[in-house]
Write a protein that holds these residues in place. Sequence first.
Motif, PDB file in Angstrom:
ATOM      1  N   ASP A 101      -3.981  12.806  -0.029  1.00  0.00           N
ATOM      2  CA  ASP A 101      -5.292  12.225   0.255  1.00  0.00           C
ATOM      3  C   ASP A 101      -5.616  11.039  -0.663  1.00  0.00           C
ATOM      4  O   ASP A 101      -6.737  10.554  -0.698  1.00  0.00           O
ATOM      5  CB  ASP A 101      -6.378  13.294   0.127  1.00  0.00           C
ATOM      6  N   TYR A 102      -4.633  10.556  -1.406  1.00  0.00           N
ATOM      7  CA  TYR A 102      -4.834   9.433  -2.327  1.00  0.00           C
ATOM      8  C   TYR A 102      -4.043   8.233  -1.828  1.00  0.00           C
ATOM      9  O   TYR A 102      -2.873   8.337  -1.497  1.00  0.00           O
ATOM     10  CB  TYR A 102      -4.361   9.821  -3.738  1.00  0.00           C
ATOM     11  N   SER A 103      -4.670   7.064  -1.783  1.00  0.00           N
ATOM     12  CA  SER A 103      -3.957   5.846  -1.401  1.00  0.00           C
ATOM     13  C   SER A 103      -4.452   4.679  -2.239  1.00  0.00           C
ATOM     14  O   SER A 103      -5.590   4.682  -2.731  1.00  0.00           O
ATOM     15  CB  SER A 103      -4.153   5.544   0.086  1.00  0.00           C
ATOM     16  N   SER A 114       0.851  -1.190   0.000  1.00  0.00           N
ATOM     17  CA  SER A 114       0.000   0.000   0.000  1.00  0.00           C
ATOM     18  C   SER A 114       0.884   1.236   0.000  1.00  0.00           C
ATOM     19  O   SER A 114       2.008   1.212   0.484  1.00  0.00           O
ATOM     20  CB  SER A 114      -0.930   0.007   1.212  1.00  0.00           C
ATOM     21  N   THR A 146       0.525   5.795   0.086  1.00  0.00           N
ATOM     22  CA  THR A 146      -0.353   6.947   0.267  1.00  0.00           C
ATOM     23  C   THR A 146       0.359   8.219  -0.190  1.00  0.00           C
ATOM     24  O   THR A 146       1.516   8.449   0.152  1.00  0.00           O
ATOM     25  CB  THR A 146      -0.742   7.097   1.756  1.00  0.00           C
TER      26      THR A 146
END
Length: 129
Positions: A89-91, A84, A86
Motif C-alpha cells: 500500500d506504499y508508493s 515510480s 509500489t
Amino acid sequence: MAARPWVTPEEVIQYTSHEDVLKRPVEKLVFDISRAELKVIAKTNNSFGEEYPEIPEPVKMAVILLAEAYAKNSIEATKKQIRSETFDDYSYSVESGTVDIEGLDIDDLLAEYVLAKGRGKTVMRMRAL
C-alpha cells in the motif's frame, strides 16, 4: 577576437549549486563549456570575432548557465532514475533531474548580440495583395 574558451571551468564551479557538477572532472567541464559556446554561436549567428576583443558579460553568463545545464544533464543521464514504484500500500515517484536547455531563458541575455544574417538558407517573404 576573443579567444575560446570564453569561460573557465572554475567559473562554472563557482556559479553552480549542484553537488554533482562541483565534483565533475575539469576535462568534462571543458567539453560542456565548448558545447555551450557552440549553442550561443548558433542562437546568435554571431561568432564574436574581431569586433569583440573581449566577450560581453551577458554572453559569458549565458555560457555558464548552458555549461552547468549540460553538465547536470550528462550526470543525470548516467544515473538510474526510478519513475515510480509500489510496495503493497506504499508508493512513491521520482522525477528526472534533467534541465530543459530551451527553458533557461538565455534569449534575453543574448538578444543584443543576435545578428540578422542568415545561414545560407533561402528566405521567402510574402505579402497580401
